[in-house]
Motif scaffolding. Sequence first.
Motif, PDB file in Angstrom:
ATOM      1  N   GLY A   1       0.935  -1.257  -0.074  1.00 40.15           N
ATOM      2  CA  GLY A   1      -0.045  -0.210  -0.051  1.00 40.15           C
ATOM      3  C   GLY A   1       0.895   1.397   0.068  1.00 40.15           C
ATOM      4  N   GLN A   2       2.156   1.207  -0.540  1.00 39.63           N
ATOM      5  CA  GLN A   2       2.713   2.369  -0.539  1.00 39.63           C
ATOM      6  C   GLN A   2       3.210   3.106  -2.068  1.00 39.63           C
ATOM      7  N   PHE A   3       2.117   2.948  -2.864  1.00 39.00           N
ATOM      8  CA  PHE A   3       2.423   3.924  -4.044  1.00 39.00           C
ATOM      9  C   PHE A   3       2.757   5.041  -4.049  1.00 39.00           C
ATOM     10  N   ASP A   4       2.224   5.853  -3.137  1.00 42.99           N
ATOM     11  CA  ASP A   4       2.660   7.443  -2.954  1.00 42.99           C
ATOM     12  C   ASP A   4       4.102   7.402  -2.550  1.00 42.99           C
ATOM     13  N   ASP A   5       4.525   6.477  -1.408  1.00 45.92           N
ATOM     14  CA  ASP A   5       5.920   6.416  -1.129  1.00 45.92           C
ATOM     15  C   ASP A   5       6.819   6.218  -2.261  1.00 45.92           C
ATOM     16  N   TYR A   6       6.359   5.206  -3.177  1.00 41.78           N
ATOM     17  CA  TYR A   6       6.938   4.922  -4.252  1.00 41.78           C
ATOM     18  C   TYR A   6       7.469   6.237  -5.338  1.00 41.78           C
ATOM     19  N   ARG A   7       6.233   6.650  -5.488  1.00 40.90           N
ATOM     20  CA  ARG A   7       6.596   8.165  -6.392  1.00 40.90           C
ATOM     21  C   ARG A   7       7.363   8.988  -5.506  1.00 40.90           C
ATOM     22  N   ARG A   8       7.378   9.059  -4.088  1.00 44.75           N
ATOM     23  CA  ARG A   8       8.112  10.097  -3.714  1.00 44.75           C
ATOM     24  C   ARG A   8       9.748   9.538  -3.754  1.00 44.75           C
ATOM     25  N   VAL A   9       9.886   8.257  -3.876  1.00 47.15           N
ATOM     26  CA  VAL A   9      11.280   7.795  -3.946  1.00 47.15           C
ATOM     27  C   VAL A   9      11.660   8.299  -5.419  1.00 47.15           C
ATOM     28  N   LEU A  10      11.032   8.082  -6.314  1.00 52.53           N
ATOM     29  CA  LEU A  10      11.413   8.480  -7.730  1.00 52.53           C
ATOM     30  C   LEU A  10      11.781   9.945  -7.563  1.00 52.53           C
ATOM     31  N   ASP A  11      10.978  10.880  -7.073  1.00 51.25           N
ATOM     32  CA  ASP A  11      11.193  12.319  -6.884  1.00 51.25           C
ATOM     33  C   ASP A  11      12.735  12.239  -6.105  1.00 51.25           C
ATOM     34  N   LYS A  12      12.735  11.508  -5.069  1.00 45.64           N
ATOM     35  CA  LYS A  12      13.901  11.977  -4.238  1.00 45.64           C
ATOM     36  C   LYS A  12      15.283  11.672  -5.084  1.00 45.64           C
ATOM     37  N   TYR A  13      15.248  10.669  -5.712  1.00 45.06           N
ATOM     38  CA  TYR A  13      16.522  10.235  -6.510  1.00 45.06           C
ATOM     39  C   TYR A  13      16.403  10.950  -7.861  1.00 45.06           C
ATOM     40  N   LYS A  14      15.409  11.558  -8.357  1.00 43.34           N
ATOM     41  CA  LYS A  14      15.418  12.606  -9.656  1.00 43.34           C
ATOM     42  C   LYS A  14      15.288  11.572 -10.615  1.00 43.34           C
ATOM     43  N   LEU A  15      14.681  10.633 -10.646  1.00 38.04           N
ATOM     44  CA  LEU A  15      14.529   9.544 -11.710  1.00 38.04           C
ATOM     45  C   LEU A  15      13.664   9.837 -12.723  1.00 38.04           C
ATOM     46  N   GLU A  16      13.770   9.570 -13.863  1.00 35.72           N
ATOM     47  CA  GLU A  16      12.774  10.045 -15.081  1.00 35.72           C
ATOM     48  C   GLU A  16      12.382   8.923 -15.622  1.00 35.72           C
ATOM     49  N   HIS A  17      12.580   7.875 -15.069  1.00 34.39           N
ATOM     50  CA  HIS A  17      12.056   6.457 -15.739  1.00 34.39           C
ATOM     51  C   HIS A  17      11.478   5.615 -14.610  1.00 34.39           C
ATOM     52  N   ALA A  18      10.532   4.693 -14.791  1.00 34.97           N
ATOM     53  CA  ALA A  18      10.084   3.872 -13.768  1.00 34.97           C
ATOM     54  C   ALA A  18       9.625   2.591 -14.549  1.00 34.97           C
ATOM     55  N   GLU A  19       9.724   1.304 -13.843  1.00 33.92           N
ATOM     56  CA  GLU A  19       9.205   0.257 -14.362  1.00 33.92           C
ATOM     57  C   GLU A  19       7.894  -0.308 -13.602  1.00 33.92           C
ATOM     58  N   VAL A  20       6.836  -0.824 -14.414  1.00 36.40           N
ATOM     59  CA  VAL A  20       5.786  -1.075 -13.679  1.00 36.40           C
ATOM     60  C   VAL A  20       5.637  -2.572 -14.105  1.00 36.40           C
ATOM     61  N   SER A  21       5.534  -3.608 -12.984  1.00 40.84           N
ATOM     62  CA  SER A  21       5.400  -5.048 -13.456  1.00 40.84           C
ATOM     63  C   SER A  21       4.606  -5.738 -12.407  1.00 40.84           C
ATOM     64  N   ASP A  22       4.425  -6.854 -12.843  1.00 41.99           N
ATOM     65  CA  ASP A  22       3.640  -7.676 -11.840  1.00 41.99           C
ATOM     66  C   ASP A  22       3.903  -9.398 -11.954  1.00 41.99           C
ATOM     67  N   GLY A  23       5.307  -9.538 -11.966  1.00 39.96           N
ATOM     68  CA  GLY A  23       5.820 -10.795 -12.079  1.00 39.96           C
ATOM     69  C   GLY A  23       5.719 -11.594 -10.741  1.00 39.96           C
ATOM     70  N   SER A  24       5.673 -10.841  -9.707  1.00 45.44           N
ATOM     71  CA  SER A  24       5.977 -11.291  -8.554  1.00 45.44           C
ATOM     72  C   SER A  24       4.503 -11.479  -7.646  1.00 45.44           C
ATOM     73  N   ILE A  25       3.699 -10.644  -7.990  1.00 46.84           N
ATOM     74  CA  ILE A  25       2.291 -10.389  -7.459  1.00 46.84           C
ATOM     75  C   ILE A  25       1.158 -10.765  -8.326  1.00 46.84           C
ATOM     76  N   THR A  26      -0.026 -10.746  -7.627  1.00 47.18           N
ATOM     77  CA  THR A  26      -1.190 -10.822  -8.640  1.00 47.18           C
ATOM     78  C   THR A  26      -2.098  -9.730  -8.341  1.00 47.18           C
ATOM     79  N   ILE A  27      -2.188  -8.848  -9.753  1.00 43.98           N
ATOM     80  CA  ILE A  27      -3.396  -7.759  -9.264  1.00 43.98           C
ATOM     81  C   ILE A  27      -3.989  -7.956 -10.754  1.00 43.98           C
ATOM     82  N   GLU A  28      -5.213  -7.173 -10.805  1.00 42.10           N
ATOM     83  CA  GLU A  28      -5.994  -7.073 -11.902  1.00 42.10           C
ATOM     84  C   GLU A  28      -5.285  -6.160 -13.226  1.00 42.10           C
ATOM     85  N   HIS A  29      -5.344  -6.481 -14.231  1.00 43.88           N
ATOM     86  CA  HIS A  29      -4.565  -5.966 -15.422  1.00 43.88           C
ATOM     87  C   HIS A  29      -5.038  -4.496 -15.383  1.00 43.88           C
TER      88      HIS A  29
END
Length: 253
Positions: free
Chosen positions: A88-116
């Motif tokens: 349940g840390q999606f907002d935290d994840y977005r803040r981590v991307l900003d903290k490290y000034k990243l311009e790319h992110a990967e979205v995957s579901d290879g280890s978890i099961t979520i609706e597509h």
Amino acid sequence: MNYTINNLPERTQKPRDKGITMVMDKGLSLRQVEDFLEVSGSYTDIVKLGWATSYVTPNLDQKIKLYQDAGIPVYFGGTLFEAMIIRGQFDDYRRVLDKYKLEHAEVSDGSITIEHAEKCAYISKLSQQVTVISEVGSKDVQKIFAPYKWIQLMKAEIEAGSWKVIAEARESGNVGIYRDSGEVRQGLVDEILTQIPEGTIIWEAPQKAQQVWFIQLIGANVNIGNIAPADVIPLETLRLGIRSDTFDHFLGL
């Protein structure tokens, strides 16, 4: 290049949208990154800090800066996204991307099961913040998708905002688009390419035989990912047909 060899395949120039080499950094030190960039930086288009290694990597901000100062984008492996989403840390994840000034992110579901649809919603939201690379396929060897399913998932993720879609293989190259032996599931790849533009796909191909297969199928400017740092120069020679494995393939150019 150091000298002239005639009639080699033409490589796209950086910054590339096609002919991408994506490198997997599984824990290089700062000194190793510097050495890597000296030798292979010119042939590296983007670097993935594998799975969630960024969580435990010392001097992470300095490492990222080394790559970025060399003009090479960096992103965190999709497993980090999954580890935070499941908690349940999606907002935290977005803040981590900003903290490290990243311009790319990967979205995957290879280890978890979520609706597509939920995965596509994450892609859509993140694409407003960064350039999204999404991964299709499971890390579970027991989960084998039919070709039509791969196509369906890839199309939906591109429509949701993915810049590129990665065809899953893991760093070992024995799941997803490969059999457990590492052999390419050729019929699957052929089916995917009937519907998905090849320039939109990054094929994970950590093994040399897999790299050769995709270069012979698509050409020197195929997008290839999960390349070990030590394999970037060897891969470039495969792309150019100056290594025995692809030597004959480009002689007719």
